[in-house]
Write an enzyme that holds these catalytic residues in place. Sequence first.
Site, PDB file in Angstrom:
ATOM      1  N   GLU A  45      40.807  41.955 -13.337  1.00  0.00           N
ATOM      2  CA  GLU A  45      41.309  42.696 -12.267  1.00  0.00           C
ATOM      3  C   GLU A  45      42.755  42.373 -11.803  1.00  0.00           C
ATOM      4  OE1 GLU A  45      39.172  42.759  -7.707  1.00  0.00           O
ATOM      5  OE2 GLU A  45      39.326  40.795  -8.639  1.00  0.00           O
ATOM      6  N   LYS A 127      39.223  49.732  -5.902  1.00  0.00           N
ATOM      7  CA  LYS A 127      38.042  49.130  -5.414  1.00  0.00           C
ATOM      8  C   LYS A 127      37.785  49.380  -4.055  1.00  0.00           C
ATOM      9  CE  LYS A 127      36.550  44.193  -5.050  1.00  0.00           C
ATOM     10  NZ  LYS A 127      37.271  42.558  -5.277  1.00  0.00           N
ATOM     11  N   CYS A 161      35.127  42.990 -10.046  1.00  0.00           N
ATOM     12  CA  CYS A 161      34.942  41.697  -9.289  1.00  0.00           C
ATOM     13  C   CYS A 161      33.477  41.804  -8.747  1.00  0.00           C
ATOM     14  CB  CYS A 161      36.049  41.299  -8.471  1.00  0.00           C
ATOM     15  SG  CYS A 161      35.924  39.602  -7.976  1.00  0.00           S
TER      16      CYS A 161
END
Length: 342
Positions: A45, A127, A161
């Site tokens: 990430e 995200k 994540c």
Amino acid sequence: MTTQYKVAAVQAAPCFLDLDAGVEKAIRYIEEAATNGASLVAFGETWLPGYPNYIWLGTVAWQMQFVGRYFDNSIVAGSEHEKKLSEACSKNNIQLSIGVSEREGGSLYIAQWHFDENGKVINRRRKLKPTHVERTVFGEGDGSDLNVVDTNLGRIGQLACWEHFQPLSKYAMYAQNEQVHIAAWPNLALYEGTAYALGHQVNNGATRQYAVEGGCFVLGPCALVTKEIQDMVCQGDEEKEKLCPVGGGYTAIYAPDGSEIGERVPQDQEGIVYADIDLHMIGYAKAAADPAGHYAKRDCTRLLINRKKQRPVLNFDDAPNWDVASDDAPHDQAGSVREAAE
């Protein structure tokens, strides 16, 4: 479509706040993975230009010293930096998934870009909900970012994540017959020993659970904190150094039955985790349980997804049919909302 091939998950420290150096380092790992026979290589990430650990360490006022540099070193779609990554993929005949801080206008997004073996970007996602204090830095994605793409290596998807803690987001991916998944993590060093939920036991557990739940192969690339990065973000403060220790690289690869495949790299060292995968294994895993298929109970629970790209600004020609004369209220074929109510 190739069904048997080698994959590579990179465990390496980013070149923090240095996009130029980060791209060059990424290219070296792309070349190394390809030389060792990998067809797909994945990074963690926001590997470019590195995860902003400082947002977890001090006051907002203290963090402001990093804001300008982080913004300037975040990557822009279509830039020369992207072209260099694209050329590395095409020259080495390898697919790439890389986590980036993507800059668009005045905003940043936690993004994952997927390049095919010809260097074409075939997926560019963000995200959906930055986690906790990440929301002070990054904007949000939308339903168009829950996307699995067809490639020569099968159907590949990406999440970042703690998106792996969101049951509905995961289910949306499973429902697209995902075969290979990239679970991108930053580093798992932050708050080590003080916040168990942020540690490698829980987060590697989420990666493994995704594999067995989704019946797919999962690459879990994870960066790490070096002494140099620690010195930059902690600035000699012993209390901050306790919250951001050196290490935190827990890269792993899992098979559809939840078993770990590939040999791990020590958590404080750089390297690449390789694994040979065979997509035919997925059929055996899903014969027992396909959560979005034969094992679903669709008469009881279903998932509704809004896949429309959400934009803050629309051109008039692209906008919905608005009735300017009635306070910009949307209207249907019978007239304005106000008229319909009357």
